[in-house]
Scaffold this active site. Structure first.
Site, short mmCIF file in Angstrom:
data_model
loop_
_atom_site.label_atom_id
_atom_site.label_comp_id
_atom_site.label_asym_id
_atom_site.label_seq_id
_atom_site.Cartn_x
_atom_site.Cartn_y
_atom_site.Cartn_z
CE LYS A 7 -2.04 -0.95 3.87
NZ LYS A 7 -1.34 -2.12 4.43
NE ARG A 48 -4.21 -1.64 9.59
CZ ARG A 48 -3.22 -0.94 9.10
NH1 ARG A 48 -3.43 0.53 8.79
NH2 ARG A 48 -1.95 -1.57 9.05
NE ARG A 82 7.43 -2.33 5.91
CZ ARG A 82 6.11 -2.31 5.97
NH1 ARG A 82 5.49 -1.97 4.88
NH2 ARG A 82 5.56 -2.39 6.96
NE ARG A 139 6.22 0.23 10.22
CZ ARG A 139 5.05 0.00 9.44
NH1 ARG A 139 5.09 0.47 8.20
NH2 ARG A 139 3.96 -0.80 10.06
NE ARG A 173 2.14 -4.91 11.17
CZ ARG A 173 3.06 -4.35 10.27
NH1 ARG A 173 4.59 -4.82 10.43
NH2 ARG A 173 2.75 -3.54 9.35
P1 AMP Z 1 0.92 0.75 8.94
O1 AMP Z 1 2.02 1.66 8.82
O2 AMP Z 1 -0.41 0.90 8.05
O3 AMP Z 1 1.24 -0.84 8.75
O4 AMP Z 1 0.15 0.72 10.33
C1 AMP Z 1 1.29 0.43 11.42
C2 AMP Z 1 0.26 0.36 12.87
O5 AMP Z 1 -0.32 1.50 13.10
C3 AMP Z 1 -0.60 -0.76 12.69
O6 AMP Z 1 -0.13 -1.82 12.84
C4 AMP Z 1 -1.75 -0.54 13.68
O7 AMP Z 1 -1.22 -0.54 14.92
C5 AMP Z 1 -1.55 1.24 13.46
N1 AMP Z 1 -2.75 1.58 12.82
C6 AMP Z 1 -2.44 2.20 11.44
N2 AMP Z 1 -3.75 2.50 10.76
C7 AMP Z 1 -4.53 1.79 11.68
C8 AMP Z 1 -5.84 2.03 11.67
N3 AMP Z 1 -6.67 2.40 10.38
N4 AMP Z 1 -6.85 1.53 12.67
C9 AMP Z 1 -6.16 1.01 13.72
N5 AMP Z 1 -4.77 0.99 13.83
C10 AMP Z 1 -3.88 1.40 12.88
#
Ligand code: AMP
Length: 216
Positions: A13, A88, A127, A160, A171
């Site tokens: 994404k 999400r 990554r 990360r 996740r």
């Molecule tokens: P990402 O960078 O999109 O992989 O997001 C990293 C982390 O941020 C996720 O594993 C969640 O803990 C939190 N997070 C990001 N977007 C959301 C969302 N829409 N709802 C809840 N938690 C989120």
């Protein structure tokens, strides 16, 4: 254009959002990046979010939704945006629909990028992210020219915390449980388009553009 990208962690994404940005009159809004920057700044939202993020769990809606609402109301979103990682869950999608309704607008497309789970684990565990500009690399599939440094800005590359093996598994489980129902929700509303996320970045970008144009 108002586009939402949905996909499992590691589906691409973030990478595709950065490539799509040239084609969209509006910002790339990544909920994960917003949360990570709140964590770095040490804000109340950041402190609450961190404990969930570190465990690979979703940050509660009560912490995230208001921040996303505020972001979507900013002036630079008035002509379009690319949402990456939000919504999400179905309640988040309902909150998004509400904000768009208040702004008298609607989504043009919800694109889901699908990738088999084995590849997701490989992608996430290798990554690396630039601390300064957020550019994404992979130790095997897309290594930087100089190890540990960003090709674009020279910034430090880091892994990360949530890209470590145990957290990756959590996740992916969270994705299956909480985010998959969202695909069905958007499917029932006729705005979902599914794109094969395996292959090189430009081929996947081509598929996304074709699927979005087909809806226009
Ligand atoms: P990402 O960078 O999109 O992989 O997001 C990293 C982390 O941020 C996720 O594993 C969640 O803990 C939190 N997070 C990001 N977007 C959301 C969302 N829409 N709802 C809840 N938690 C989120």
């Amino acid at each position: 254009m108002r586009i939402v990208l949905v996909g499992a962690p590691g589906a691409g994404k973030g990478t595709q959002a950065k490539l799509l940005l040239d084609r969209i009159d509006g910002p790339h809004i990544s909920s994960g990046e917003i949360l990570r920057s709140e964590v770095v700044k040490g804000t109340e939202v950041g402190m609450k979010a961190k404990e969930f993020m570190d465990r690979g769990q979703l940050v509660p809606d009560s912490v995230l939704i208001d921040a996303m609402r505020a972001r979507l109301r900013e002036q630079d979103c008035s002509r379009g945006f690319l949402l990456d990682g939000f919504p999400r869950t179905v309640p988040q999608a309902e909150a998004l629909a509400e904000v768009l309704d208040e702004l008298s607008t609607e989504l043009d497309a919800v694109v889901t990028i699908s990738v088999p789970e084995d590849s997701l684990v490989q992608r996430l565990s290798g990554r690396r992210t630039c601390r300064d500009c957020g550019a994404l690399f992979h130790v095997v599939f897309n290594p930087p020219a100089a190890e540990g440094n960003c090709d674009r800005c020279g910034g430090e590359l880091y892994q990360r915390d949530d890209d470590r093996a145990e957290t990756i598994r959590e996740r992916l489980a969270v994705y299956r449980r909480d985010t998959k129902p969202l695909l069905q929700w958007y499917g029932e509303r006729g705005c979902l388009t599914e794109v094969d996320g395996v292959g090189d970045q430009s081929a996947i970008l081509g598929r996304i553009l074709a699927s979005v144009e087909a809806r226009a």
